[in-house]
Design an enzyme around this catalytic site. Structure first.
Site, PDB file in Angstrom:
ATOM      1  N   CYS A 128      28.328  32.627  62.621  1.00  0.00           N
ATOM      2  CA  CYS A 128      28.002  34.048  62.563  1.00  0.00           C
ATOM      3  C   CYS A 128      28.816  34.748  61.468  1.00  0.00           C
ATOM      4  O   CYS A 128      28.566  34.541  60.283  1.00  0.00           O
ATOM      5  CB  CYS A 128      28.206  34.684  63.935  1.00  0.00           C
ATOM      6  SG  CYS A 128      27.350  36.253  64.144  1.00  0.00           S
ATOM      7  N   HIS A 157      25.418  31.156  68.128  1.00  0.00           N
ATOM      8  CA  HIS A 157      26.562  30.957  69.009  1.00  0.00           C
ATOM      9  C   HIS A 157      26.168  30.001  70.140  1.00  0.00           C
ATOM     10  O   HIS A 157      24.998  29.880  70.484  1.00  0.00           O
ATOM     11  CB  HIS A 157      26.998  32.280  69.638  1.00  0.00           C
ATOM     12  CG  HIS A 157      27.587  33.262  68.679  1.00  0.00           C
ATOM     13  ND1 HIS A 157      28.830  33.103  68.122  1.00  0.00           N
ATOM     14  CD2 HIS A 157      27.100  34.429  68.193  1.00  0.00           C
ATOM     15  CE1 HIS A 157      29.089  34.131  67.331  1.00  0.00           C
ATOM     16  NE2 HIS A 157      28.053  34.955  67.352  1.00  0.00           N
TER      17      HIS A 157
END
Length: 485
Positions: free
Chosen positions: A332, A428
């Site tokens: 991310c 994630h």
């Protein structure tokens, strides 16, 4: 409407784990139970099936209750993005930012929305187990409170106060809380429990009786130190385990601790691997030269954390690691740092501008106001994977034409360097996918034990629930919840 609230004498006394354990204990008794936290402050967030954000702890508590996570379980989430500023999430969606100066005034109007969420949950189940935030003894925060006594009094929910004996001073902490509370707040507390006790509880019998005498509250038991808690995701960065090197014969994975690190529980499945050591590198410490893999974690403030990374000299360590053939992976915000530039033209994270990334991937990122929040499934490294996305911005460039993952529906995610040794992804939670974790470890010369991370977490919850049944008056807590105030 049956509800029970655990508040603490301070932060990190174990409320989150105890709520999860009680949810599993009540669920094991055949009750329909749901977790609730009125207000949470954490950059460790989970994504609900409907595409909203809640605190990671509430997602774990939902798992403990054998329920599907929902935004009603954490209606107000604050995600710190600077020293005095937090992003405000209400019912799973971004509603703006809060600064330290307007925090008290801005939260007061949120109480009706908090109560609406609580009542919806209560209508769906036999029992709601509520987690407070911080401590009710923080009387400077009492005006406009929605996280502790403000909620308890509005909802008529009885409170049990949790004291952490491991940090010391638990008698004074509980008796002192009683002393500083306003009488109307103190009447909401119906008892206390002691958490994290090491040794023979009989040695604390006099102290336990002393707390009952000084506070006027009854005790509901003494919970021992629970080893199973290390197998649960951690919610707060303050409890990050720090390590600096690998055990001989094991492969080292290093992750720098950034000031606004987010969703660091991504690394938890790697900790289950017997051939792997995960080292969380604190500021002031170089990234170990013997690391086989460096992971740049998620970040709530990518540009600021990029600057901090350079201040620490970690950019030099990472580039040297790469020159020596080491592998680098960005998750991310960490993915965005691996590119050539990160642009914030709208001033989302601070003053508008563009900063240079590490240049390990030929991509560029532009931060945009619209936030992507969704669960995802797909394939990466020729393995099935699942996880979730929470991010601002888009990342494009030649290396993105070699995506790390292909999501269901054909959408590309992430980027790969030409030799496959630098990986970026917006996903994630992907290390929880056993096959993908095995494939990644093979790339750094480590074997995976193939353990199912989700099963390990579930087993830990059962172990904790059984311990609470042995050491707490769970029947008494259930009766208190049903009795109300």
């Amino acid at each position: 409407m049956a509800g029970l609230m655990l508040q603490g004498t301070g932060s990190d006394v174990g409320k989150s784990v105890l709520v999860a354990g009680l949810c599993r204990a009540f669920a094991n008794r055949g009750l329909s139970v749901l977790p609730f936290k009125p207000q949470n402050m954490s950059n460790n967030a989970a994504v609900t099936p409907e595409g909203g954000e809640i605190g990671r702890a509430q997602a774990l508590q939902a798992l403990a209750a054998r329920a599907t996570p929902h935004t009603d379980m954490n209606p107000v989430l604050l995600k710190p993005q600077a020293d005095r500023t937090s992003q405000l999430i209400v019912h799973g969606q971004v509603r703006g930012t809060l600064g330290a100066a307007n925090f008290r005034e801005a939260r007061r109007p949120l109480l009706p929305e908090v109560m609406a969420s609580y009542r919806r949950l209560a209508a769906r189940c036999d029992l709601v187990v509520v987690e407070g935030a911080g401590s009710p003894a923080e009387i400077n925060l009492r005006q406009g409170d929605i996280a502790n006594m403000g909620f308890a009094r509005e909802g008529g929910v009885p409170v049990v106060l949790v004291g952490d004996i491991d940090r010391g001073g638990v008698i004074a902490a509980i008796a002192g809380t009683r002393a500083v509370l306003e009488p109307e707040d103190a009447t909401m507390i119906r008892g206390f429990l002691i958490n994290k006790f090491r040794g023979d509880p009989a040695l604390f019998a006099d102290g336990y009786a002393g707390i009952e005498r000084l506070s006027g509250w009854r005790g509901y038991g003494v919970v021992p130190w629970l080893p199973a808690t290390v197998r649960l995701p951690s919610e707060d960065a303050v409890v990050l385990e720090r390590g600096l090197g690998a055990t001989p014969g094991r492969t080292l994975v290093a992750c720098p601790i950034l000031p606004r690190i987010a969703n660091f529980d991504d690394l938890d499945p790697l900790r289950l691997e017997p051939e792997v050591d995960v080292a969380m590198i604190p500021p002031g410490t170089p990234i170990p030269a013997d690391a086989a893999l460096v992971i740049l974690p998620g970040s709530k403030a990518t540009l600021a954390d990029m600057a901090f990374l350079r201040e620490q000299g970690w950019d030099i360590d990472i580039l040297a690691h790469r020159r020596q053939g080491g592998m680098v992976m960005g998750l991310c915000g960490g993915f965005q740092m691996l590119g050539r530039t990160i642009a914030d033209p709208h001033g989302i994270e601070g003053p508008a501008g563009t900063v240079a990334g590490l240049g390990l991937l030929d991509v560029e990122t532009e931060l945009l106001p619209e936030k992507t929040v969704r669960p995802v499934r797909g394939r990466a490294l020729e393995q099935d994977m699942q996880g979730y996305e929470i991010h601002l911005g888009t990342t494009r460039g030649p290396d993105a034409d070699r995506p790390f993952a292909r999501l269901d529906g054909g959408e590309a995610d992430g980027a790969l360097s030409a030799d496959g040794r630098v990986i970026g992804t917006y996903c994630h939670g992907l290390f929880g996918s056993t096959g993908l974790r095995r494939a990644l470890l093979e790339k750094i010369g480590a074997r995976s034990a193939g353990r199912n991370h989700a099963a390990a977490v579930d087993a830990a919850l059962d172990e904790i629930a059984m311990a609470l049944e042995r050491h707490l008056d769970v029947d008494g807590l259930l009766a208190l919840a049903r009795e109300g105030v």
